[in-house]
Write a protein that holds these residues in place. Structure first.
Motif, PDB file in Angstrom:
ATOM      1  N   GLN A  64     -24.830  27.629 -49.060  1.00 19.87           N
ATOM      2  CA  GLN A  64     -24.457  28.448 -47.907  1.00 19.87           C
ATOM      3  C   GLN A  64     -25.113  27.852 -46.681  1.00 19.87           C
ATOM      4  O   GLN A  64     -26.289  27.482 -46.714  1.00 19.87           O
ATOM      5  CB  GLN A  64     -24.922  29.894 -48.070  1.00 19.87           C
ATOM      6  CG  GLN A  64     -24.563  30.763 -46.880  1.00 19.87           C
ATOM      7  CD  GLN A  64     -24.936  32.221 -47.066  1.00 19.87           C
ATOM      8  OE1 GLN A  64     -25.027  32.704 -48.177  1.00 19.87           O
ATOM      9  NE2 GLN A  64     -25.148  32.923 -45.967  1.00 19.87           N
ATOM     10  N   SER A  65     -24.345  27.760 -45.590  1.00 19.55           N
ATOM     11  CA  SER A  65     -24.896  27.256 -44.342  1.00 19.55           C
ATOM     12  C   SER A  65     -23.963  27.628 -43.193  1.00 19.55           C
ATOM     13  O   SER A  65     -22.809  27.973 -43.412  1.00 19.55           O
ATOM     14  CB  SER A  65     -25.058  25.728 -44.402  1.00 19.55           C
ATOM     15  OG  SER A  65     -25.766  25.279 -43.269  1.00 19.55           O
ATOM     16  N   TYR A  66     -24.482  27.555 -41.976  1.00 17.52           N
ATOM     17  CA  TYR A  66     -23.703  27.740 -40.760  1.00 17.52           C
ATOM     18  C   TYR A  66     -23.665  26.430 -40.007  1.00 17.52           C
ATOM     19  O   TYR A  66     -24.649  25.679 -39.972  1.00 17.52           O
ATOM     20  CB  TYR A  66     -24.357  28.773 -39.831  1.00 17.52           C
ATOM     21  CG  TYR A  66     -24.123  30.195 -40.233  1.00 17.52           C
ATOM     22  CD1 TYR A  66     -22.985  30.872 -39.791  1.00 17.52           C
ATOM     23  CD2 TYR A  66     -25.021  30.868 -41.034  1.00 17.52           C
ATOM     24  CE1 TYR A  66     -22.772  32.195 -40.142  1.00 17.52           C
ATOM     25  CE2 TYR A  66     -24.807  32.189 -41.398  1.00 17.52           C
ATOM     26  CZ  TYR A  66     -23.687  32.841 -40.943  1.00 17.52           C
ATOM     27  OH  TYR A  66     -23.466  34.149 -41.296  1.00 17.52           O
ATOM     28  N   ARG A  67     -22.511  26.149 -39.393  1.00 18.30           N
ATOM     29  CA  ARG A  67     -22.403  25.012 -38.477  1.00 18.30           C
ATOM     30  C   ARG A  67     -21.514  25.443 -37.334  1.00 18.30           C
ATOM     31  O   ARG A  67     -20.379  25.868 -37.548  1.00 18.30           O
ATOM     32  CB  ARG A  67     -21.802  23.789 -39.170  1.00 18.30           C
ATOM     33  CG  ARG A  67     -21.657  22.614 -38.212  1.00 18.30           C
ATOM     34  CD  ARG A  67     -21.015  21.443 -38.858  1.00 18.30           C
ATOM     35  NE  ARG A  67     -19.605  21.767 -39.103  1.00 18.30           N
ATOM     36  CZ  ARG A  67     -18.667  20.870 -39.278  1.00 18.30           C
ATOM     37  NH1 ARG A  67     -18.963  19.599 -39.306  1.00 18.30           N
ATOM     38  NH2 ARG A  67     -17.428  21.239 -39.481  1.00 18.30           N
ATOM     39  N   ASP A  68     -22.014  25.327 -36.137  1.00 17.40           N
ATOM     40  CA  ASP A  68     -21.257  25.690 -34.943  1.00 17.40           C
ATOM     41  C   ASP A  68     -20.628  27.073 -35.065  1.00 17.40           C
ATOM     42  O   ASP A  68     -19.478  27.287 -34.706  1.00 17.40           O
ATOM     43  CB  ASP A  68     -20.169  24.648 -34.654  1.00 17.40           C
ATOM     44  CG  ASP A  68     -20.746  23.261 -34.409  1.00 17.40           C
ATOM     45  OD1 ASP A  68     -21.873  23.171 -33.880  1.00 17.40           O
ATOM     46  OD2 ASP A  68     -20.077  22.277 -34.765  1.00 17.40           O
ATOM     47  N   GLY A  69     -21.386  28.025 -35.638  1.00 15.19           N
ATOM     48  CA  GLY A  69     -20.920  29.401 -35.760  1.00 15.19           C
ATOM     49  C   GLY A  69     -19.994  29.647 -36.931  1.00 15.19           C
ATOM     50  O   GLY A  69     -19.535  30.764 -37.133  1.00 15.19           O
ATOM     51  N   GLN A  70     -19.693  28.618 -37.721  1.00 20.39           N
ATOM     52  CA  GLN A  70     -18.815  28.774 -38.890  1.00 20.39           C
ATOM     53  C   GLN A  70     -19.657  28.852 -40.155  1.00 20.39           C
ATOM     54  O   GLN A  70     -20.531  28.020 -40.372  1.00 20.39           O
ATOM     55  CB  GLN A  70     -17.850  27.596 -38.995  1.00 20.39           C
ATOM     56  CG  GLN A  70     -16.891  27.735 -40.162  1.00 20.39           C
ATOM     57  CD  GLN A  70     -15.896  26.586 -40.246  1.00 20.39           C
ATOM     58  OE1 GLN A  70     -15.829  25.739 -39.364  1.00 20.39           O
ATOM     59  NE2 GLN A  70     -15.117  26.562 -41.297  1.00 20.39           N
ATOM     60  N   LEU A  71     -19.369  29.852 -40.972  1.00 21.90           N
ATOM     61  CA  LEU A  71     -20.083  30.034 -42.233  1.00 21.90           C
ATOM     62  C   LEU A  71     -19.408  29.223 -43.332  1.00 21.90           C
ATOM     63  O   LEU A  71     -18.200  29.298 -43.521  1.00 21.90           O
ATOM     64  CB  LEU A  71     -20.089  31.517 -42.626  1.00 21.90           C
ATOM     65  CG  LEU A  71     -20.689  31.867 -43.988  1.00 21.90           C
ATOM     66  CD1 LEU A  71     -22.167  31.497 -44.038  1.00 21.90           C
ATOM     67  CD2 LEU A  71     -20.483  33.329 -44.299  1.00 21.90           C
ATOM     68  N   PHE A  72     -20.189  28.464 -44.054  1.00 12.17           N
ATOM     69  CA  PHE A  72     -19.742  27.740 -45.239  1.00 12.17           C
ATOM     70  C   PHE A  72     -20.447  28.394 -46.423  1.00 12.17           C
ATOM     71  O   PHE A  72     -21.651  28.274 -46.572  1.00 12.17           O
ATOM     72  CB  PHE A  72     -20.112  26.251 -45.149  1.00 12.17           C
ATOM     73  CG  PHE A  72     -19.337  25.520 -44.081  1.00 12.17           C
ATOM     74  CD1 PHE A  72     -18.169  24.856 -44.386  1.00 12.17           C
ATOM     75  CD2 PHE A  72     -19.778  25.528 -42.773  1.00 12.17           C
ATOM     76  CE1 PHE A  72     -17.448  24.199 -43.405  1.00 12.17           C
ATOM     77  CE2 PHE A  72     -19.069  24.862 -41.786  1.00 12.17           C
ATOM     78  CZ  PHE A  72     -17.894  24.193 -42.099  1.00 12.17           C
ATOM     79  N   GLY A  73     -19.698  29.121 -47.256  1.00  9.76           N
ATOM     80  CA  GLY A  73     -20.292  29.840 -48.375  1.00  9.76           C
ATOM     81  C   GLY A  73     -20.461  31.309 -48.019  1.00  9.76           C
ATOM     82  O   GLY A  73     -19.939  31.772 -47.018  1.00  9.76           O
TER      83      GLY A  73
END
Length: 61
Positions: free
Chosen positions: A10-19
């Protein structure tokens, strides 16, 4: 492209959640997003294996 998650992630990048993803989950990602996840957590993804095509029954004769 579809990828199989190899370990919890799980992580965030540029306000997008992955997981949050669990091992064994299949996810649909762009190539650039998948590359980013792999840089963030090496070994997290692998290309999903193609599912075998199901045979048609051929219908009634």
């Amino acid at each position: 492209m579809r990828y199989t998650v190899k370990h919890a992630y799980q992580s965030y990048r540029d306000g997008q959640l992955f997981g949050p993803w669990k091992a064994g989950t299949e996810v649909e990602l762009t190539e650039s997003d998948a590359e980013w996840v792999e840089r963030d957590s090496p070994g997290a993804l692998e290309p999903a294996k193609a599912k075998p095509a199901t045979k048609s029954s051929g219908g009634a004769k």
